[in-house]
Design an enzyme around this catalytic site. Structure first.
Site, mmCIF file in Angstrom:
data_model
loop_
_atom_site.group_PDB
_atom_site.id
_atom_site.type_symbol
_atom_site.label_atom_id
_atom_site.label_comp_id
_atom_site.label_asym_id
_atom_site.label_seq_id
_atom_site.Cartn_x
_atom_site.Cartn_y
_atom_site.Cartn_z
ATOM 1 N N ASP B 161 0.824 -1.206 0.000
ATOM 2 C CA ASP B 161 0.000 0.000 0.000
ATOM 3 C C ASP B 161 0.861 1.259 0.000
ATOM 4 O O ASP B 161 0.534 2.244 -0.664
ATOM 5 C CB ASP B 161 -0.908 0.019 1.235
ATOM 6 C CG ASP B 161 -2.022 -0.992 1.139
ATOM 7 O OD1 ASP B 161 -2.756 -0.967 0.136
ATOM 8 O OD2 ASP B 161 -2.167 -1.812 2.059
ATOM 9 N N ASN B 191 -2.989 -5.547 1.840
ATOM 10 C CA ASN B 191 -3.308 -6.072 3.181
ATOM 11 C C ASN B 191 -4.086 -5.075 4.041
ATOM 12 O O ASN B 191 -4.406 -5.366 5.186
ATOM 13 C CB ASN B 191 -2.037 -6.565 3.899
ATOM 14 C CG ASN B 191 -1.061 -5.442 4.193
ATOM 15 O OD1 ASN B 191 -1.445 -4.290 4.353
ATOM 16 N ND2 ASN B 191 0.217 -5.782 4.276
ATOM 17 N N HIS B 268 3.166 -5.030 11.703
ATOM 18 C CA HIS B 268 3.885 -4.454 10.564
ATOM 19 C C HIS B 268 5.379 -4.350 10.845
ATOM 20 O O HIS B 268 6.198 -4.857 10.074
ATOM 21 C CB HIS B 268 3.332 -3.062 10.224
ATOM 22 C CG HIS B 268 4.206 -2.265 9.305
ATOM 23 N ND1 HIS B 268 4.132 -2.362 7.943
ATOM 24 C CD2 HIS B 268 5.213 -1.388 9.562
ATOM 25 C CE1 HIS B 268 5.044 -1.568 7.397
ATOM 26 N NE2 HIS B 268 5.714 -0.975 8.363
ATOM 27 N N ARG B 362 25.168 24.483 -20.537
ATOM 28 C CA ARG B 362 24.134 23.538 -21.006
ATOM 29 C C ARG B 362 24.310 23.279 -22.503
ATOM 30 O O ARG B 362 24.035 22.192 -22.999
ATOM 31 C CB ARG B 362 22.724 24.027 -20.689
ATOM 32 C CG ARG B 362 22.322 25.307 -21.379
ATOM 33 C CD ARG B 362 20.837 25.630 -21.180
ATOM 34 N NE ARG B 362 20.555 26.981 -21.639
ATOM 35 C CZ ARG B 362 19.395 27.384 -22.132
ATOM 36 N NH1 ARG B 362 18.371 26.555 -22.215
ATOM 37 N NH2 ARG B 362 19.223 28.630 -22.523
ATOM 38 N N SER B 389 15.235 22.868 -23.227
ATOM 39 C CA SER B 389 15.882 23.762 -22.258
ATOM 40 C C SER B 389 17.147 23.119 -21.697
ATOM 41 O O SER B 389 18.152 23.779 -21.493
ATOM 42 C CB SER B 389 14.920 24.070 -21.111
ATOM 43 O OG SER B 389 13.800 24.784 -21.578
ATOM 44 N N PHE B 444 14.877 21.623 -9.618
ATOM 45 C CA PHE B 444 13.950 20.507 -9.451
ATOM 46 C C PHE B 444 14.658 19.201 -9.095
ATOM 47 O O PHE B 444 14.014 18.156 -8.999
ATOM 48 C CB PHE B 444 13.040 20.380 -10.667
ATOM 49 C CG PHE B 444 12.184 21.596 -10.862
ATOM 50 C CD1 PHE B 444 11.573 22.205 -9.770
ATOM 51 C CD2 PHE B 444 12.002 22.164 -12.112
ATOM 52 C CE1 PHE B 444 10.809 23.351 -9.916
ATOM 53 C CE2 PHE B 444 11.231 23.305 -12.282
ATOM 54 C CZ PHE B 444 10.630 23.903 -11.179
ATOM 55 N N ASP B 476 12.417 33.676 -14.766
ATOM 56 C CA ASP B 476 11.533 32.693 -14.142
ATOM 57 C C ASP B 476 11.454 32.872 -12.624
ATOM 58 O O ASP B 476 10.522 32.382 -11.985
ATOM 59 C CB ASP B 476 11.976 31.262 -14.486
ATOM 60 C CG ASP B 476 11.392 30.799 -15.823
ATOM 61 O OD1 ASP B 476 10.480 31.478 -16.341
ATOM 62 O OD2 ASP B 476 11.843 29.756 -16.340
ATOM 63 N N HIS B 480 12.440 29.103 -9.567
ATOM 64 C CA HIS B 480 13.215 28.377 -10.568
ATOM 65 C C HIS B 480 14.720 28.614 -10.446
ATOM 66 O O HIS B 480 15.480 28.095 -11.252
ATOM 67 C CB HIS B 480 12.749 28.774 -11.982
ATOM 68 C CG HIS B 480 11.439 28.148 -12.372
ATOM 69 N ND1 HIS B 480 10.297 28.313 -11.637
ATOM 70 C CD2 HIS B 480 11.097 27.326 -13.406
ATOM 71 C CE1 HIS B 480 9.303 27.640 -12.207
ATOM 72 N NE2 HIS B 480 9.761 27.032 -13.282
#
Lengths: 670, 670
Positions: B161, B191, B268, B362, B389, B444, B476, B480
């Site tokens: 679960d 369960n 448990h 980048r 990006s 992020f 941004d 960001h």
């Protein structure tokens, strides 16, 4: 004239579209696509449904509106501007995304009155909205009377594909369905475009079926570009469904109106450019210049001012009547809205002496919550399915916030740490005096770090109860033993990170955390017991760091700095070193951030620049501690991940013993 | 005798149950409930379906088994032991959760051969499994021939679960459905108990309906406690469904067999205790003592050894035949399995001189990926919906990994950062030479930090491409703009964090990252352009930090330490300071962790202890840098969150200018 054949509704909608186009073009940066696609739902919601008062954005009983797809902020700024908020003038819109502007690149509560939540990180807004709806339901159940409803509003959300892909929204929306939050209504902008192209490169699930599986009421509007009536009817139906949250999938065209860029990823996050803006004007029959809004549009939108004024006046009458009939409840309600803590809220926080049995600080935390509970009715929180490990229950209280019992203040978040943090943020965003807290294992702060960052950025006084704070966790092993988590939290600006070293310091940490309504606190608490210290106190915690034990006469040769469960190691080692003739100081540092805020002279009195022999003892990565031990000090800290074994064994094997502290100190002293 | 009426199946199942009970009792710590409830599905899967070779846990073409509910590790240890793995003897089981044991509190790949993934943090395992299934599908499409299949296995999962509540599994399973990963089969242990009690306190969604919405094939077995045939039939059916992943909800009783504790949260995560263990023995008709396994049970389980040996032998024949028919493909396949990089893999990594146009790192990263792509066929990765990006595409390649095109190596993860990291881990866990990378915005990283930590802990050479690495992001805004993210990543043990300062350093970072197959790398890359330096090189990056510019003759008075986009500020400031007669050294520090690994004498040669006038310039929190600037140095870093404005404005307003570096230096020098 083409404009003559355009309805006022359409003019109002196109005003949003063109303000977005113009603002993004002028700043040469931003996201025009969403506002252009969502303008009809934004207009319909704000014009025909939203209860708010543009001239008092903080009016308590307003509906909350959350733009979960925060990159589409020009939608929100346009609506705030058009409906008459003083916070967003046409000049502010012209300053979109510029230094010091009230129209930053994503909506930020601390910059722009009228913005209810800070969004941009996807999935966060809809999850905050679940917290807003919980706050509303709880306060309604707590304060409303059969004859007087003083808490009664909806929470509306506009969310996009990105929000629906993020796991945090899955967690939060599953819980929202379980809790049957009927006053939560989400409009899902189904535009089938994300940055990588069409959503069919990665996102082909049946979103509405998923929400149905959560227990939500679902609707679909096939033409969200122009069908205002369908949008209005769907919102009206959603409002009438009181025992389920609602999601309305509104199929739209991203960048609607742009002949060459609509329905492409290119319009998501880049300016249309002047030429395409002109073509868009033509396609939308828009005869106005950049940033020009027809007066009839202002006239229509700004009816919101009068409506809002009446709504607030009516609510004030209700409150006045409530105050007469239920003076005690009204006093508590109004105190909470003022953000004042009740008198004596901290009077039962316990203090300890070394004679008191040493407990785990998670246990001290439980005692604090029990001591605060009766005196602080605005305390509301729970655990991400670790109640009996985090000890986050409030002693003497039974039951939890469920659809049938929203007056209860204990929240079972399920195994959903990220949603927990986002929901706690949402409760704080409700700005109604509630003090939200939530527990999980410290190591799982990683799961919710995205939202913890937003607590700090958005100045939300959320309290994170983070237990099992080191290798002292023991047998659960390295997946459950935080090593780098405490340093990583200390790195977040505006976050208070506490690692109390005994009972008094735990009480002190709660005192500061409760008082800090504009910054979040992380309480890092032990699984295992530790001794109570002779010279700790609630008050000293507010200094962040202080002299716990000092040498007699003269300047110390060496300073031991300890936190949490390692504080007593420093005290014991100090005794041994003192016995062998050394002058030792022990500094307890339960909160580095508070220590940093003290005067230079206080800091110098605790850690004199001239004393360079310093040792930090903390069962975590040393990262960050060199600010106090410099190039000449030593650290007894963790170099790598932990191991599965009884906690005491781990502490010993990794060097957290009095003997090791003494040995390192002697080496530094020699 | 009661035992006589017990079938061999039941004996085999109860062996698992009782080993779990006994091990947890002996260690007085652990989770008996899940193994007791899941023993029937574990037995059925391992005995009747799982292709594996206990005597060669690394046999390539084995089915992968992931225990996503890692706390139930005694299920896995019991199965490994019973089927004859040398890694888990009965003595190992008796040493459950003790220091140095091969049976830690949660399954860890680096401790126990036969454990496919490190689990414990919930939701991670099932998400890793999606990565395993992607790896299998990709390699199958790449290497299999119509007449010879050398890659052909299933990925099985047992999840609980908790796994289904965690958002990361929602993200990963939505993507798995989209990708139609037909060889992924999950058994969901339903369960209805979590730590806080019955799942109905927080989790009442229709889980199977949700998976249907993702496009999965779903089944339900109402009696998972004893109905072995139903389990076997369901797995067989799931195997036959080749165009959808499968989930089989198996309703069980947690702690099945314990008369007083089954079906409660109490079983448990806590030992049954001796008394309840005896009552459980009675209820299960179990006549054997602690840690005693009937010989017939061993006899039956250990048929897996012969089966496994035959399976591997047969596969070896296939491989041999494949080698004869397709020598080039076979050579590549076997090279990958050996973990060897191809000759000349790095030959096209570009180098630069100051005359070359300064680009964003980048962009340099994109050029590196383009240079590596053709020479490194095992490179596989993508972006969490930020391809254009992050620049994570491989130049010259089109198309992406989709259900119809699994031979492609570009992955569209959608807006699902956490799943991306978990899937990259899964690809690495497949241990078949694939080199996984994935991109998102640096800020992020917070969303996927739970899985990034597991990359580091589990020694997985995942490459994280994290662009937009500072306030240089610009418009941004603070949601960001990473401020604390770089320090927070540096705090993770066994993670290489790179912040290259120009083109050469970006190439160098890729070189080290690709070579490091036992630790993850985070490449922190700028949005904005920066100058190429005269004295940087690919090779120097391997030292982590090095002297980029030095004063002529004698010892420097002051050292400027820079990283990334701030490196050139140091160089420019150094020129000005040198012109005014100062002796200045500039140290580039693209990777703190690698610098730390150098010899003491090398480190001393770069940062001599005697030179205390040091300034770090990095557009992030200073947290962690005092290790190099000590108590006497200075920092030009971020004190709080950023702001929305053009990137250049942000840099200037927050003090990242040559003038400010010069001013701070002069102050320190005066």
């Amino acid at each position: 004239m083409v404009a003559a054949t355009t309805s006022l509704d359409t003019l109002c909608i196109n005003s949003i579209r063109m303000l977005a186009v113009d603002a993004v073009n002028k700043s040469n940066s931003g996201h025009p696509g969403l506002p252009m696609g969502c303008a009809p739902m934004g207009y319909t919601l704000w014009d025909k449904f939203l209860h708010h008062n543009p001239k008092n954005p903080q009016w308590f009983n307003r509906d909350r509106f959350v733009l979960s797809a925060g990159h589409g902020c020009m939608l929100l700024y346009a609506l705030l501007h058009l409906t008459g908020y003083d916070s967003v003038t046409i000049d502010d819109i012209k300053q979109f995304r510029q230094w010091g502007a009230r129209t930053p690149g994503h909506p930020e509560t601390f910059e722009t009155p009228g913005v209810e939540v800070t969004t941009g990180p996807l999935g966060a807004g809809i999850s905050n909205a679940v917290g807003l709806a919980i706050a509303e339901a709880h306060l309604g159940a707590k304060f409303n009377k059969p004859d007087e409803k003083i808490v009664d509003h909806f929470t509306y959300v506009i969310m996009g594909d990105g929000c629906n892909q993020e796991g945090v929204s899955s967690e939060a929306c599953s819980l929202a369905g379980h809790l049957k939050l009927g006053k939560l209504i989400a409009l899902y902008d189904d535009n089938q475009i994300t940055i990588d192209g069409r959503t069919d490169v990665s996102f082909t699930e049946d979103v509405l079926k998923r929400y149905e599986s959560y227990g939500w009421h679902v609707q679909h509007i096939p033409n969200g570009n122009t069908d205002v009536d369908a949008i209005a009817n769907a919102i009206a139906l959603a409002k009438s469904v009181t025992d389920q949250p609602s999601i309305i999938k509104v199929s739209t065209t991203i960048g609607y109106g742009s002949p060459n860029k609509s329905d492409t990823a290119g319009v998501h996050g880049a300016p249309l450019g002047e030429e395409e803006a002109n073509l868009t004007r033509k396609q939308l029959n828009w005869t106005y210049g950049p940033f020009e809004v027809p007066q009839e549009v202002y006239g229509h939108y700004q009816k919101a001012i009068e409506r809002g004024s009446q709504l607030e006046a009516k609510w004030n009458q209700t409150l006045s009547s409530y105050r007469n009939k239920y003076p005690n409840e009204a006093a508590e309600f109004e105190r909470m809205l003022r953000g004042e803590l009740p008198n004596g809220w901290d009077k039962d926080l316990p203090t300890y002496s070394p004679d008191d049995k040493g407990l785990a600080t998670r246990k001290h935390s439980q005692i604090c919550l029990g001591a605060l509970g009766p005196n602080l009715p605005e305390l509301i929180g729970g655990s991400a399915d670790l109640t009996h490990s985090n000890y986050t229950d409030i002693k003497g209280e039974t039951g939890s916030f469920q659809s049938e019992t929203p007056e209860k203040r204990y929240l079972h978040f399920g195994v959903r740490e990220h949603a927990m943090a986002a929901i706690l943020n949402g409760i704080a965003y409700h700005n109604s005096g509630l003090i939200p807290y939530g527990g999980t294992f410290l190591v799982f702060a990683d799961y919710m770090r995205g939202s913890m960052r937003l607590s700090a950025l958005s100045e939300l006084g959320v309290i994170y109860v983070l237990t099992h704070d080191s290798i002292g966790v023991g047998e659960d092993g390295p997946t459950h033993q935080p090593i780098e988590t405490i340093p990583s939290l200390r790195a977040i600006p505006n976050m208070l990170v506490f690692r109390p070293g005994d009972g008094n310091e735990t009480s002190g940490a709660y005192k500061v955390a409760i008082e800090n309504r504009k910054r979040p606190s992380s309480l890092c608490l032990s699984r295992q017991g530790m001794a109570n210290q002779a010279n700790s106190s609630i008050e000293k915690v507010a200094f962040g760091g202080y002299i716990l034990e000092d040498c007699e006469g003269g300047s110390p040769e060496l300073i031991l700095i300890g936190t949490g469960s390692e504080l007593d190691l420093c005290v014991q080692a100090s005794k041994k070193l003192t016995a062998s003739g050394h002058k030792i100081r022990v500094v307890s540092m339960p909160c580095v951030e508070l220590f940093e805020e003290q005067s230079q002279s206080y800091k110098e009195s605790v850690l004199p620049t001239s004393i360079r022999k310093r040792i930090i003892v903390e069962a975590a990565q040393s990262f960050g501690w060199h600010k106090y031990i410099g190039l000449d000090g030593e650290s007894i800290t963790m170099k790598g991940f932990g191991a599965s074994a009884p906690g005491g064994t781990c502490m010993e094997k990794f060097g957290f013993t009095v003997e090791n502290v003494v040995a390192k100190a002697q080496k530094l002293l020699s």
